[in-house]
Design an enzyme around this catalytic site. Structure first.
Site, mmCIF file in Angstrom:
data_model
loop_
_atom_site.group_PDB
_atom_site.id
_atom_site.type_symbol
_atom_site.label_atom_id
_atom_site.label_comp_id
_atom_site.label_asym_id
_atom_site.label_seq_id
_atom_site.Cartn_x
_atom_site.Cartn_y
_atom_site.Cartn_z
ATOM 1 N N ASP A 1 16.616 8.664 -14.699
ATOM 2 C CA ASP A 1 17.814 8.124 -14.046
ATOM 3 C C ASP A 1 17.421 7.467 -12.723
ATOM 4 O OD1 ASP A 1 17.287 10.470 -12.699
ATOM 5 O OD2 ASP A 1 19.327 11.270 -12.826
ATOM 6 N N SER A 2 16.127 7.552 -12.383
ATOM 7 C CA SER A 2 15.599 6.771 -11.265
ATOM 8 C C SER A 2 15.750 5.275 -11.532
ATOM 9 C CB SER A 2 14.131 7.115 -11.016
ATOM 10 O OG SER A 2 13.382 6.975 -12.208
ATOM 11 N N ASP B 1 16.563 10.881 -19.363
ATOM 12 C CA ASP B 1 17.270 11.724 -18.395
ATOM 13 C C ASP B 1 18.753 11.763 -18.732
ATOM 14 O OD1 ASP B 1 15.859 13.035 -16.412
ATOM 15 O OD2 ASP B 1 15.686 11.250 -15.150
ATOM 16 N N LYS C 1 16.062 15.242 -20.519
ATOM 17 C CA LYS C 1 15.688 16.028 -19.341
ATOM 18 C C LYS C 1 16.938 16.317 -18.529
ATOM 19 C CE LYS C 1 13.214 14.251 -15.721
ATOM 20 N NZ LYS C 1 14.194 14.348 -14.624
ATOM 21 N N GLU D 1 18.313 18.464 -14.819
ATOM 22 C CA GLU D 1 17.868 19.014 -13.536
ATOM 23 C C GLU D 1 18.550 20.352 -13.276
ATOM 24 O OE1 GLU D 1 18.461 16.241 -10.303
ATOM 25 O OE2 GLU D 1 17.400 14.634 -11.350
ATOM 26 N N GLU E 1 9.027 18.808 -9.036
ATOM 27 C CA GLU E 1 9.037 17.688 -8.080
ATOM 28 C C GLU E 1 8.973 18.206 -6.654
ATOM 29 O OE1 GLU E 1 11.992 14.647 -8.722
ATOM 30 O OE2 GLU E 1 11.566 13.695 -6.785
HETATM 31 O O1 KIV Z 1 14.232 10.018 -12.873
HETATM 32 C C1 KIV Z 1 13.010 10.161 -12.671
HETATM 33 O O2 KIV Z 1 12.257 9.205 -12.473
HETATM 34 C C2 KIV Z 1 12.467 11.507 -12.639
HETATM 35 C C3 KIV Z 1 11.047 11.672 -12.236
HETATM 36 C C4 KIV Z 1 10.953 11.735 -10.748
HETATM 37 C C5 KIV Z 1 10.406 12.855 -12.851
HETATM 38 O O3 KIV Z 1 13.158 12.446 -12.896
#
Ligand code: KIV
Length: 262
Positions: free
Chosen positions: A44-45, A83, A113, A115, A182
């Site tokens: 989600d970055s 994500d 993924k 969090e 992280e």
């Molecule tokens: O969204 C992302 O890029 C991440 C990485 C920092 C692992 O979760």
């Protein structure tokens, strides 16, 4: 044939480190795969790395599906993980199943993924129960930037380190197949890596994790600022600016056949 989730655990057992990078589109996904990257994370970055947002919070499920499908179209071999965006899994396990399911069905990802620690173990367990593989994420949690008051390292004191340790064990117990760590101290990451049966993947968590991940735009040098723990392996912003400047100059001077479009 794509890399399988079970292969990550095999690698941990054989002490073979693996690399994960973020990818958001077909072109970069294809190039990263060509370089031998085994695992691509549609993070989600994408919000901050590509879409110009300040944080990852605004990203929607539809945006993540769109980018995940693009990465899938561009790749053949990499394991692609997507994500789950903020508020697509925190509300209830059944909503999480519906949303994660779309990342697999419509996006084509092999896994998702999420969090957080004990606050999301019921969600992780439910997803795993219905056949959706889950990667966990502890330490700095970008979706909790307001709660964590920024992106400072976590786990630096004994209390925080204990919480992260307990969260990691709870996530493993809930069935996650791997865990992103992280921005936590290297010694805590090393201890977790030794203790857990599932692979750890570090970003700013020292050299001892089973795998390492970077945000690809940081690796490629596409932004002026990168997190202190990230490393630029190339300076593509310079390459892009120079190429575009050369084109602009060619067009202005009408001096090069390369600039002609007819
Ligand atoms: O969204 C992302 O890029 C991440 C990485 C920092 C692992 O979760």
């Amino acid at each position: 044939m794509r890399v399988r989730i079970s292969q990550l655990k095999d690698r941990k057992q054989r002490r073979e480190k693996f690399a994960m990078l973020t990818a958001y589109d077909a072109t970069i996904g294809r190039l990263l795969e060509r370089a031998g990257v085994d695992v691509l994370l549609v993070g989600d970055s994408v919000a901050t790395a590509v879409l110009g947002y300040e944080t990852t919070l605004p990203v929607t499920l539809e945006v993540m599906i769109h980018h995940t499908a693009a990465v899938m179209r561009g790749t053949e071999r990499a394991l692609v993980i997507a994500d789950m965006p903020f508020l697509t899994y925190q509300v209830s396990p059944s909503e999480a199943v519906r949303n994660a399911g779309r990342l697999l069905k419509d996006g084509g990802a092999a896994a998702v993924k999420i969090e957080g620690g004990r606050s999301v173990t019921d969600v992780a367990r439910r997803l795993v129960d219905v056949g959706i593989p889950v990667m966990g994420h502890l330490g700095v949690l970008p979706q909790s930037v307001n709660q964590q008051s920024g992106y400072r390292q976590r786990g630096g004191d004994a209390r925080e380190a204990d919480l992260i340790f307990t969260d990691a064990l709870a996530l493993q117990d809930a069935g996650v197949f791997a865990l992103v760590l992280e921005a936590i101290p290297a010694d805590l990451a090393a201890k977790l890596t030794a203790e857990l049966a599932v692979p750890t993947i570090g970003i700013g968590a020292g050299p001892d994790c089973d795998g390492q991940v970077l945000v690809s735009s940081d690796l490629l040098g596409l932004h002026d600022r990168i997190p202190p723990f990230a490393r630029r392996y190339a300076n593509l912003s310079e390459v892009i600016v120079n190429a575009a400047r050369a084109f602009v100059e060619d067009v202005r001077e009408a001096s090069s056949s390369r600039a002609r479009t007819d």
